[in-house]
Design an enzyme around this catalytic site. Structure first.
Site: not given
Length: 80
Positions: A50, A54
């Site tokens: 993640y 991002k």
């Protein structure tokens, strides 16, 4: 988890921008807003897919802003 994060957080944004940018250009300009995350700026144990995707989305959006500036298209991320 890694492949899914790439598909959702990067490939999804890429495909949307690929098809949206020409339409925004035809309209005379506008904005692309990608939803990033504070975890794209921070490192958190156990969240590497993640956080990494991002962070990459933030960088991708910076490049989009440079690529489309001449077409009066702004590109930004929001990191809630």
């Amino acid at each position: 988890l890694w492949e899914n994060a790439i598909r959702v957080n990067l490939t999804g944004a890429f495909i949307m921008c690929k098809y949206a940018a020409p339409e925004i250009r035809k309209a005379g300009g506008g904005a692309i807003i990608n939803i990033a995350s504070q975890l794209g700026h921070l490192s958190v144990a156990g969240r590497s897919p993640y956080c990494t995707t991002k962070a990459a989305l933030i960088k991708y959006t910076e490049v989009l802003a440079m690529d489309y500036a001449r077409d009066n298209i702004r590109a930004n991320t929001i990191s809630p």
